[in-house]
Scaffold this motif. Structure first.
Motif, PDB file in Angstrom:
ATOM      1  N   GLU A 294      49.986  37.674  58.014  1.00  0.00           N
ATOM      2  CA  GLU A 294      48.859  36.770  57.886  1.00  0.00           C
ATOM      3  C   GLU A 294      48.625  36.053  59.213  1.00  0.00           C
ATOM      4  O   GLU A 294      49.574  35.660  59.895  1.00  0.00           O
ATOM      5  CB  GLU A 294      49.122  35.746  56.778  1.00  0.00           C
ATOM      6  N   PRO A 295      47.374  35.864  59.613  1.00  0.00           N
ATOM      7  CA  PRO A 295      47.082  35.263  60.918  1.00  0.00           C
ATOM      8  C   PRO A 295      47.571  33.828  61.054  1.00  0.00           C
ATOM      9  O   PRO A 295      47.718  33.336  62.175  1.00  0.00           O
ATOM     10  CB  PRO A 295      45.560  35.353  61.019  1.00  0.00           C
ATOM     11  N   ALA A 296      47.855  33.147  59.953  1.00  0.00           N
ATOM     12  CA  ALA A 296      48.294  31.758  60.044  1.00  0.00           C
ATOM     13  C   ALA A 296      49.670  31.621  60.680  1.00  0.00           C
ATOM     14  O   ALA A 296      50.046  30.522  61.106  1.00  0.00           O
ATOM     15  CB  ALA A 296      48.310  31.131  58.648  1.00  0.00           C
ATOM     16  N   ALA A 297      50.454  32.713  60.756  1.00  0.00           N
ATOM     17  CA  ALA A 297      51.786  32.613  61.357  1.00  0.00           C
ATOM     18  C   ALA A 297      51.709  32.373  62.852  1.00  0.00           C
ATOM     19  O   ALA A 297      52.517  31.622  63.412  1.00  0.00           O
ATOM     20  CB  ALA A 297      52.577  33.887  61.065  1.00  0.00           C
ATOM     21  N   ALA A 298      50.758  33.010  63.528  1.00  0.00           N
ATOM     22  CA  ALA A 298      50.686  32.928  64.992  1.00  0.00           C
ATOM     23  C   ALA A 298      50.493  31.502  65.495  1.00  0.00           C
ATOM     24  O   ALA A 298      51.234  31.056  66.387  1.00  0.00           O
ATOM     25  CB  ALA A 298      49.592  33.847  65.509  1.00  0.00           C
ATOM     26  N   PRO A 299      49.521  30.723  64.980  1.00  0.00           N
ATOM     27  CA  PRO A 299      49.372  29.362  65.498  1.00  0.00           C
ATOM     28  C   PRO A 299      50.584  28.476  65.226  1.00  0.00           C
ATOM     29  O   PRO A 299      50.876  27.565  66.007  1.00  0.00           O
ATOM     30  CB  PRO A 299      48.120  28.843  64.777  1.00  0.00           C
ATOM     31  N   LEU A 300      51.297  28.715  64.127  1.00  0.00           N
ATOM     32  CA  LEU A 300      52.512  27.943  63.860  1.00  0.00           C
ATOM     33  C   LEU A 300      53.533  28.130  64.976  1.00  0.00           C
ATOM     34  O   LEU A 300      54.179  27.172  65.423  1.00  0.00           O
ATOM     35  CB  LEU A 300      53.118  28.363  62.530  1.00  0.00           C
ATOM     36  N   LEU A 301      53.668  29.367  65.424  1.00  0.00           N
ATOM     37  CA  LEU A 301      54.658  29.657  66.457  1.00  0.00           C
ATOM     38  C   LEU A 301      54.148  29.315  67.850  1.00  0.00           C
ATOM     39  O   LEU A 301      54.905  28.828  68.696  1.00  0.00           O
ATOM     40  CB  LEU A 301      55.057  31.132  66.376  1.00  0.00           C
ATOM     41  N   ARG A 302      52.858  29.559  68.094  1.00  0.00           N
ATOM     42  CA  ARG A 302      52.320  29.228  69.421  1.00  0.00           C
ATOM     43  C   ARG A 302      52.341  27.728  69.675  1.00  0.00           C
ATOM     44  O   ARG A 302      52.387  27.295  70.824  1.00  0.00           O
ATOM     45  CB  ARG A 302      50.895  29.757  69.555  1.00  0.00           C
ATOM     46  N   ALA A 493      66.739  39.854  68.676  1.00  0.00           N
ATOM     47  CA  ALA A 493      65.905  40.179  67.520  1.00  0.00           C
ATOM     48  C   ALA A 493      65.055  38.981  67.110  1.00  0.00           C
ATOM     49  O   ALA A 493      63.888  39.140  66.717  1.00  0.00           O
ATOM     50  CB  ALA A 493      66.785  40.631  66.356  1.00  0.00           C
ATOM     51  N   LEU A 494      65.601  37.778  67.206  1.00  0.00           N
ATOM     52  CA  LEU A 494      64.811  36.582  66.901  1.00  0.00           C
ATOM     53  C   LEU A 494      63.646  36.438  67.876  1.00  0.00           C
ATOM     54  O   LEU A 494      62.514  36.130  67.477  1.00  0.00           O
ATOM     55  CB  LEU A 494      65.696  35.342  66.959  1.00  0.00           C
ATOM     56  N   ARG A 495      63.911  36.664  69.149  1.00  0.00           N
ATOM     57  CA  ARG A 495      62.832  36.584  70.151  1.00  0.00           C
ATOM     58  C   ARG A 495      61.765  37.639  69.876  1.00  0.00           C
ATOM     59  O   ARG A 495      60.561  37.370  69.976  1.00  0.00           O
ATOM     60  CB  ARG A 495      63.405  36.766  71.562  1.00  0.00           C
ATOM     61  N   HIS A 496      62.211  38.833  69.526  1.00  0.00           N
ATOM     62  CA  HIS A 496      61.275  39.908  69.235  1.00  0.00           C
ATOM     63  C   HIS A 496      60.406  39.546  68.030  1.00  0.00           C
ATOM     64  O   HIS A 496      59.197  39.814  68.020  1.00  0.00           O
ATOM     65  CB  HIS A 496      62.043  41.204  68.966  1.00  0.00           C
ATOM     66  N   MET A 497      61.006  38.940  67.024  1.00  0.00           N
ATOM     67  CA  MET A 497      60.259  38.552  65.838  1.00  0.00           C
ATOM     68  C   MET A 497      59.145  37.572  66.205  1.00  0.00           C
ATOM     69  O   MET A 497      57.985  37.740  65.791  1.00  0.00           O
ATOM     70  CB  MET A 497      61.201  37.904  64.809  1.00  0.00           C
ATOM     71  N   VAL A 498      59.476  36.545  66.979  1.00  0.00           N
ATOM     72  CA  VAL A 498      58.483  35.540  67.338  1.00  0.00           C
ATOM     73  C   VAL A 498      57.369  36.153  68.186  1.00  0.00           C
ATOM     74  O   VAL A 498      56.175  35.901  67.961  1.00  0.00           O
ATOM     75  CB  VAL A 498      59.150  34.366  68.057  1.00  0.00           C
ATOM     76  N   ALA A 499      57.750  36.980  69.159  1.00  0.00           N
ATOM     77  CA  ALA A 499      56.738  37.613  70.004  1.00  0.00           C
ATOM     78  C   ALA A 499      55.830  38.514  69.172  1.00  0.00           C
ATOM     79  O   ALA A 499      54.603  38.543  69.374  1.00  0.00           O
ATOM     80  CB  ALA A 499      57.420  38.416  71.111  1.00  0.00           C
ATOM     81  N   LEU A 500      56.407  39.238  68.235  1.00  0.00           N
ATOM     82  CA  LEU A 500      55.621  40.124  67.378  1.00  0.00           C
ATOM     83  C   LEU A 500      54.653  39.327  66.520  1.00  0.00           C
ATOM     84  O   LEU A 500      53.477  39.681  66.388  1.00  0.00           O
ATOM     85  CB  LEU A 500      56.568  40.935  66.494  1.00  0.00           C
ATOM     86  N   PHE A 501      55.126  38.236  65.947  1.00  0.00           N
ATOM     87  CA  PHE A 501      54.274  37.418  65.090  1.00  0.00           C
ATOM     88  C   PHE A 501      53.129  36.805  65.877  1.00  0.00           C
ATOM     89  O   PHE A 501      52.001  36.741  65.395  1.00  0.00           O
ATOM     90  CB  PHE A 501      55.099  36.315  64.430  1.00  0.00           C
ATOM     91  N   GLU A 502      53.430  36.335  67.064  1.00  0.00           N
ATOM     92  CA  GLU A 502      52.375  35.715  67.875  1.00  0.00           C
ATOM     93  C   GLU A 502      51.329  36.752  68.285  1.00  0.00           C
ATOM     94  O   GLU A 502      50.118  36.504  68.190  1.00  0.00           O
ATOM     95  CB  GLU A 502      52.978  35.062  69.119  1.00  0.00           C
ATOM     96  N   GLN A 503      51.786  37.911  68.746  1.00  0.00           N
ATOM     97  CA  GLN A 503      50.856  38.932  69.220  1.00  0.00           C
ATOM     98  C   GLN A 503      50.075  39.542  68.069  1.00  0.00           C
ATOM     99  O   GLN A 503      48.841  39.602  68.102  1.00  0.00           O
ATOM    100  CB  GLN A 503      51.620  40.025  69.972  1.00  0.00           C
ATOM    101  N   ARG A 504      50.761  39.977  67.020  1.00  0.00           N
ATOM    102  CA  ARG A 504      50.071  40.645  65.926  1.00  0.00           C
ATOM    103  C   ARG A 504      49.225  39.662  65.132  1.00  0.00           C
ATOM    104  O   ARG A 504      48.224  40.024  64.534  1.00  0.00           O
ATOM    105  CB  ARG A 504      51.067  41.359  65.017  1.00  0.00           C
ATOM    106  N   GLY A 505      49.643  38.392  65.120  1.00  0.00           N
ATOM    107  CA  GLY A 505      48.837  37.405  64.425  1.00  0.00           C
ATOM    108  C   GLY A 505      47.458  37.279  65.028  1.00  0.00           C
ATOM    109  O   GLY A 505      46.462  37.123  64.310  1.00  0.00           O
ATOM    110  N   GLU A 506      47.351  37.364  66.347  1.00  0.00           N
ATOM    111  CA  GLU A 506      46.044  37.319  66.981  1.00  0.00           C
ATOM    112  C   GLU A 506      45.210  38.539  66.605  1.00  0.00           C
ATOM    113  O   GLU A 506      44.008  38.448  66.355  1.00  0.00           O
ATOM    114  CB  GLU A 506      46.213  37.245  68.503  1.00  0.00           C
TER     115      GLU A 506
END
Length: 527
Positions: A294-302, A493-506
């Motif tokens: 869901e796109p709402a994950a990206a702004p939470l992490l950014r 793996a944690l870093r990869h998760m956050v990067a994936l969520f931020e990028q794919r969320g956009e």
């Protein structure tokens, strides 16, 4: 002496027979053909008990005498003779006396190797030793057989029971383990164990033709039967559809309702038949065979400021505590791993701590963690962060001088599990939200979900092995290197998760379908 001691029935035979007569028969035939002793009864070797088992037992029974484990028929006859000699020489005045591994044989075709025999005021007391908090039905069966064999061997049995770990015990240090083991009397339960009838039935089974495969035999419970190959059972029919699409992913109760409605797996389930966004997201991912974010994950992490930290803890809980002031099975941290990213686009800097064998690691763990992470107010990202927070709160309670800083650090933790559960699903997760499942789904190339070293499959097993006295230096170094490398894979793996969520969320924000079934979750929406 027994003419053929190895042909006698023991508690391992009883366990097999009680589970499946065919399993018992096949094992007895194999043992007769190979003319070899039956394998030892499975122990708790797969559980991390700690490196102080012998010290704990000796503390409770300082005058204990051990009978070496017999392996051959000659060994058994010698062990039986040693047992009777030791029992004859035992005196009530000897404090802390026990006979460990007492070997007995009865005149009705059974033998027993009793974990522990002590003197009572009116006879002998027999115990099965378990480094666990509770016993099992198989333990009661074994003790019942031991009591039967002891009585048929001419011993006056006063009581029988289990010796279990007392979780209220606090280790004072200096090898003082008296009080670690608590007695559980099994005498009242033995009336439900007709051992004499069981032995007669087992002997008849062993002489009879090969039993048929019984219906409902526990061939894989609690683990695969060692005789499965001889039974040549047909393979279980494959589950219809993809196992990653099984209905149980949405919960057992709802799965039963969907199955009653004619659905075989999630591929045919309409999204509007599911009651909440998390289940619809999982089903949508299964149906399109692609992850959904869901796109709402990206702004939470950014929105999280830099420097960002990615944290993982490893813990252990020994049945027999090795550090003063700790209890059996107390969850104790021994390793932390952390990646720090100072600014967007900057390479991560890795820090970590791994305890050695010099003593209780908790203070060094806490101090090193505060030194690396406690000098700013930046976010600390963890997966299922309640675990890390609880460990920090326990450390704060243990070390008052470090308490305020540890509690402040706990407040900085951001739980990636909660964000992932509310906004993400990958079909490869197959309904599991464990760190292993999520890491394997989002970053399979990192191998963060696996640990393997020297035949050990978990970090806690490796750390427990590293504490064993007398371990060769190269083996110790190999274990420590494997633990450190595992920590680095986990934080990566944690870093990869956050990067994936931020990028794919956009990306999802521009392509996410509209409609109530795909409505993005808000940060406060329950997943």
């Amino acid at each position: 002496m027994m003419a053929d001691t190895l042909a006698l029935l023991d508690d391992a035979d009883l366990r097999r027979w009680r589970a499946c007569a065919r399993r018992f028969w096949l094992h007895r035939q194999a043992a007769a053909e190979e003319a070899a002793p039956a394998p030892a009864d499975p122990t708790d070797a797969d559980v991390v008990h700690g490196p102080a088992l012998d010290a704990a037992l000796r503390a409770s029974f300082p005058a204990g005498v051990a009978v070496p484990a017999p392996r051959t028929e000659a060994d058994w006859n010698l062990a039986i003779a040693r047992t009777h000699a030791a029992l004859a020489e035992a005196t009530p005045q000897t404090e802390g006396w026990a006979l460990l591994g007492a070997c007995l044989a009865s005149n009705d075709g059974a033998c027993a190797r009793v974990d522990l025999v002590t003197r009572g005021s009116h006879g002998w007391r027999l115990f099965k030793l378990r480094y666990a908090t509770v016993g099992t039905e198989a333990d009661v069966d074994a003790v019942a057989l031991w009591a039967h064999v002891a009585a048929r061997s001419g011993l006056r049995v006063q009581s029988v029971g289990l010796l279990l770990v007392d979780t209220g015990f606090i280790y004072p240090g200096h090898g003082c383990y008296a009080g670690l083991l608590r007695e559980v009397d099994l005498g009242p339960t033995l009336g439900s164990r007709p051992v004499g009838h069981w032995l007669t039935a087992m002997q008849a089974c062993a002489r009879a033709p090969e039993p048929a495969v019984p219906l409902g035999a526990p061939c894989t419970q609690p683990g695969p039967c060692e005789q499965l190959a001889h039974c040549a059972l047909p393979e279980a029919p494959a589950r219809p559809g993809d196992a990653r699409a099984r209905l149980e992913i949405v919960g057992r109760e709802l799965a039963a309702q969907l199955r009653a409605a004619g659905h075989v797996d999630l591929h045919s389930v309409p999204l509007d038949a599911l009651p909440d966004a998390r289940l619809r997201r999982a089903t949508r991912a299964v149906q399109q065979n692609a992850p959904v974010l869901e796109p709402a994950a990206a702004p939470l992490l950014r929105a999280l400021p830099y420097p960002r930290r990615f944290l993982r803890f490893e813990t252990i809980g020994f049945a027999v505590p090795v550090w003063a002031g700790t209890r059996p099975y107390q969850v104790l941290p021994f390793q932390w791993s952390c990646d720090t990213v100072a600014a967007p686009g900057q390479p991560p800097e890795h820090h970590g701590f791994l305890a050695d064998a010099t003593g209780d690691p908790r203070r060094a763990f806490a101090q090193s963690l505060l030194l690396a992470l406690g000098n700013d107010n930046g976010p600390v990202q963890a997966y299922n962060a309640g675990f890390e927070r609880n460990r920090l709160r326990e450390l704060a309670a243990q070390f008052e001088d470090l308490g305020p800083a540890l509690l402040a650090l706990a407040e900085r933790i951001v739980d990636l599990f909660q964000i992932a559960r509310a906004h993400y699903y990958h079909p490869a997760m197959a309904g599991s939200w464990s760190a292993k499942s999520v890491f394997a789904a989002i970053a399979p190339d990192l191998g963060a979900e696996h640990f393997e070293c020297e035949g050990l499959h978990t970090p806690l097993e490796a750390f427990a092995r590293a504490l064993q006295p007398g371990l060769q230096a190269d083996k110790l170094q190999q274990l420590r290197a494997a633990l450190l490398a595992h920590g680095q894979r986990q934080t990566a793996a944690l870093r990869h998760m956050v990067a994936l969520f931020e990028q794919r969320g956009e990306e999802e924000a521009s392509t996410c379908p509209s409609g109530p079934a795909f409505r993005p979750c808000s940060p406060d929406q329950p997943g």
